[in-house]
Design an enzyme around this catalytic site. Structure first.
Site, mmCIF file in Angstrom:
data_model
loop_
_atom_site.group_PDB
_atom_site.id
_atom_site.type_symbol
_atom_site.label_atom_id
_atom_site.label_comp_id
_atom_site.label_asym_id
_atom_site.label_seq_id
_atom_site.Cartn_x
_atom_site.Cartn_y
_atom_site.Cartn_z
ATOM 1 N N TYR A 32 1.596 0.139 -8.290
ATOM 2 C CA TYR A 32 1.218 1.020 -7.001
ATOM 3 C C TYR A 32 0.032 1.792 -7.165
ATOM 4 O O TYR A 32 -0.627 1.645 -5.955
ATOM 5 C CB TYR A 32 2.692 2.099 -6.787
ATOM 6 C CG TYR A 32 2.669 2.645 -5.395
ATOM 7 C CD1 TYR A 32 2.703 2.091 -4.689
ATOM 8 C CD2 TYR A 32 2.629 4.245 -5.461
ATOM 9 C CE1 TYR A 32 3.066 2.635 -3.330
ATOM 10 C CE2 TYR A 32 2.914 4.598 -4.150
ATOM 11 C CZ TYR A 32 2.934 3.941 -3.102
ATOM 12 O OH TYR A 32 3.033 4.663 -1.760
ATOM 13 N N HIS A 55 -1.787 1.067 8.090
ATOM 14 C CA HIS A 55 -1.822 0.794 6.617
ATOM 15 C C HIS A 55 -0.508 0.064 6.272
ATOM 16 O O HIS A 55 -0.341 -1.095 6.273
ATOM 17 C CB HIS A 55 -2.129 2.059 5.726
ATOM 18 C CG HIS A 55 -2.250 1.747 4.396
ATOM 19 N ND1 HIS A 55 -1.858 2.439 3.480
ATOM 20 C CD2 HIS A 55 -3.156 0.709 3.710
ATOM 21 C CE1 HIS A 55 -1.976 2.013 2.191
ATOM 22 N NE2 HIS A 55 -2.964 1.016 2.376
ATOM 23 N N CYS A 68 1.785 9.097 3.629
ATOM 24 C CA CYS A 68 2.105 7.899 2.520
ATOM 25 C C CYS A 68 0.734 7.678 1.637
ATOM 26 O O CYS A 68 0.870 7.878 0.350
ATOM 27 C CB CYS A 68 2.455 6.766 2.962
ATOM 28 S SG CYS A 68 4.328 6.794 3.724
ATOM 29 N N HIS A 69 -0.505 7.643 2.393
ATOM 30 C CA HIS A 69 -1.338 7.168 1.412
ATOM 31 C C HIS A 69 -2.755 7.859 2.228
ATOM 32 O O HIS A 69 -3.920 7.522 1.817
ATOM 33 C CB HIS A 69 -1.906 5.697 1.258
ATOM 34 C CG HIS A 69 -0.532 5.024 0.838
ATOM 35 N ND1 HIS A 69 0.131 4.271 1.960
ATOM 36 C CD2 HIS A 69 0.135 4.682 -0.082
ATOM 37 C CE1 HIS A 69 1.276 3.949 1.585
ATOM 38 N NE2 HIS A 69 1.196 4.130 0.113
ATOM 39 N N GLY A 70 -2.484 8.672 3.011
ATOM 40 C CA GLY A 70 -3.605 9.740 3.604
ATOM 41 C C GLY A 70 -4.450 9.336 4.720
ATOM 42 O O GLY A 70 -5.541 9.277 4.444
#
Ligand code: HEM
Ligand code: FES
Lengths: 233, 418
Positions: free
Chosen positions: B295, A178, A197-199
């Site tokens: 973000y 990612h 970080c974002h799963g």
């Protein structure tokens, strides 16, 4: 315009077909007084000539935008050469940013596998990035091999990610596909890796199963130099 | 820059100089005689505050650069050295680090001021677009500055943000290598970020000059959103605007100083006091507060390329705003519906900021998706539709009338005024 110039225009047209359109039109303006400014003055501007009369030289056909002249051609040609020159100068300025020789020279790493116990994952550094070396258990290998390809976002059989006869060794770049975080080992829904970080969830073959990452963890090129030594890169 | 100036210095030396370089006259016509609308409120003081912020960042930055070492081995330590050993180093660094946040507080107020009063509308489109460019340069500068102390957040922020470019199909990974100068964020990356972090503020200063030039060409907008029609509508920049700007700036400095002296690390992140470790990502990485709404948009979209495009798109959209909102009435004061949508939009942006600080899971993701969708709908659907269907309230005939409370009204603009 002289006949010679006309011929030159025609010659350019013959040599470079894209300029073919120029030749006859250059000829067509030949009746207009030759002046060093002709064609420059695309906006109407009166110009005094010796006979004292004001002549608006820009009212030649050039003004309609229909009649490119030899001078227009020269502008385009000069501009094109200038652009090539600028690009030639810009390239070194851009390319200096790419990985330099010393960075490329560090491009391979040798690792001793003997201290890595079954079920253990070690992280080594290669090209500044982490590489995971996973000594997989039987169960982990089985789970990876038994996964049907249709369950995978980025379908790849486990056999394509390990070397034959060395199925216990999974070697992958430890960089989440990612946005580059380092995933955590033996975690996540598939007990492979989990990226906090974002799963993103990876399985025991380092394949993406769930989350925003688009691709499997990258398998670097490596060779076993002996039974217990591997060279990455 | 415009404005009538018959400026003639008194001293003979200055007259001599002025005939050769009329710089005093330029200053006089731009910042003394320059006519400003007489109804400007305090939201108009943020332009001056922003110039102040840029000055502060440049001065403190140049001083930091005298003590800072841009190497992987030395960066973290040199920042600690600034904090502990350099005389007043702690002060200068805290001013610089908090100064970045203050800069963004001011710029967000400045932008929302423009959104509310329709300052992006004809004839201020170029002025507005220059502002968007300044905003982008500020984001690039702050991002690269945050990498310099080489803590965990520095390193992983740099990794995640540079990796955004890997989403580009085909060339993406090559571009990322080009940005890094290697195969990961490393020495070449740090060193070039330092070089660019030093450069960009001066580029910002250049664009600011263009921004002010454009401003003085078309004149300031004002809370009533109507054009200056006569001398009665304006007052000279000095003393009126100067005094107001100074008062606001002093209030801003007090706010700024409160952060620097009492809560200098409040806006920062504790993980950035851990030296960068390329082999371990912190469990919860978040960017600085000023990037959080973007973000959140990035993470709301479940595809990598889609997320990156939505994030950049959300900023790029601002540049097209003058052509999305076609309503002729500028100020939200006279646009009853627009005013309500404006405040919803403000809340949505704050909501996105809050979501950006939360982990990307469960209900947070769903909420981020809804708010992201609303963000785009606001610009792409609501504003264009409002320009046609909203019936604006009557605007005052002139700025003087709006200030003096006279209500001889200009004829109300018809529905769908275009
Ligand atoms: C638009 C203006 C600027 C902004 C928004 C900005 C922002 C930042 C930020 C956010 C940091 C990280 C602070 C921290 O957490 O420690 C930083 C660090 C730094 N900046 Fe800037 N900066 C600006 C201008 C400059 C200029 C003009 C220079 C040099 C001439 C400079 C030199 C430095 C240095 C040496 C550091 C590293 C030391 C430190 O981390 O405190 N900055 N900057
Ligand atoms: S970097 Fe791993 S999920 Fe985003």
């Amino acid at each position: 315009m002289t006949l010679e110039a006309f011929n030159r225009g025609a010659a350019i047209g013959r040599i470079l077909p894209i300029f073919a359109g120029f030749a006859p039109r250059i000829g067509a303006t030949a009746d207009v007084q030759a002046s060093p400014f002709r064609g420059v003055l695309l906006e109407a501007r009166p110009l005094r000539r010796d006979d004292g009369k004001d002549r608006n030289l820009a009212t030649t056909k050039t003004m309609n935008g229909e009649q490119p002249t030899r001078r227009d051609f020269l502008y385009i040609a000069t501009g094109a050469v200038g652009a090539v020159g600028a690009a030639a100068v810009a390239w070194p300025l851009v390319h200096q940013m790419n990985p330099d020789a010393s960075v490329q020279a560090l491009a391979s790493t040798e690792v001793d596998l003997s201290p890595i116990a079954e079920g253990q994952i070690v992280t080594v550094k290669w090209r500044g990035k982490p590489v995971f070396i996973s000594h997989r258990t039987k169960a982990e290998i089985q789970a990876a091999e038994a996964t049907p390809l249709r369950d995978l976002p980025d379908p790849q059989p486990d056999s394509a990610r390990v070397q034959k006869g060395k199925e216990q060794w999974l070697i992958v770049v430890g960089v989440c596909t990612h946005l580059g975080c380092v995933p955590l080992g033996h975690q996540g829904d598939y007990k492979g890796w989990f990226c906090p970080c974002h799963g993103s969830h990876y399985d025991t073959s380092g394949r993406i199963r769930k989350g925003p990452a688009p691709a499997n963890l990258v398998v670097p090129s490596y060779t076993f130099t002996s039974d217990t030594m591997v060279r990455i890169g | 820059m415009s404005g009538p100036s018959n400026f003639k210095p008194k001293s003979a030396i200055l007259q001599w100089t002025e005939r050769r370089l009329p710089i005093l006259g330029l200053m006089h016509s731009s910042f003394v005689a320059y006519p400003t609308p007489r109804n400007l409120n305090y939201w108009w003081t943020f332009g001056g505050i922003l110039s102040f912020c840029l000055g502060v960042q440049i001065i403190t930055g140049i001083v930091l650069a005298m003590h800072y070492t841009p190497t992987v081995a030395g960066a973290f330590e040199s920042v600690e050295h600034i904090m502990r050993d350099v005389n007043y180093g702690w002060l200068i660094r805290y001013v610089h680090a908090n100064g970045a946040s203050m800069f963004f507080i001011a710029v967000y107020i400045h932008i929302f001021r423009g959104l509310y009063y329709g300052s992006y509308k004809e004839p201020r489109e170029i002025l507005w677009i220059l502002g968007v460019i300044i905003f982008l340069l500020m984001m690039a500068t702050a991002f690269m500055g945050y990498v310099l102390p080489w803590g965990q957040m520095s390193f992983w922020g740099a990794t995640v943000i540079t990796n955004l470019f890997s989403a580009l199909p085909g060339v993406g990974p090559k571009i990322v290598e080009l940005l890094w100068g290697g195969y990961s964020v490393d020495q070449p990356t740090l060193q070039r970020f330092f070089s660019l972090h030093y450069l960009l503020p001066f580029m910002i200063a250049g664009v600011v000059v263009l921004h002010i030039w454009a401003l003085h060409e078309v004149g300031q907008n004002n809370p009533a959103g109507i054009d200056v029609k006569s001398d009665k509508d304006t007052v000279p920049f000095t003393p009126y605007a100067t005094a107001k700007d100074n008062f606001a700036m002093i209030c801003f400095m007090i706010f700024f100083a409160w952060f620097v002296f009492y809560i200098p690390n409040y806006l920062g992140h504790a993980d950035n006091y851990i030296p960068a470790n390329p082999l371990q990502t912190p469990t919860h990485i978040v960017p600085e507060w000023y990037f959080l709404p973007f973000y959140a948009i990035l993470r709301a979209i479940p595809s990598k390329l889609g997320g990156v495009m939505a994030m950049f798109g959300s900023i790029a959209l601002l540049a097209f705003l003058p052509w999305l909102d076609r309503a002729k009435t500028r100020s939200a004061r006279y646009r009853p519906l627009f005013k309500q949508f404006f405040w919803v939009f403000v809340i949505v942006c704050i909501g996105l900021g809050w979501l950006g600080s939360k982990p990307a899971e469960g209900a947070y993701v769903i909420a981020s998706r809804i708010l992201t969708a609303y963000y785009f709908i606001h610009f792409l659907v609501i504003l264009p539709l409002l320009s046609y269907y909203e019936k604006p309230a009557p605007v005052p005939a002139s700025i003087a009338d709006s200030v003096l409370g006279n209500q001889p009204l200009a004829p109300a603009r018809v529905k769908g005024s275009r």
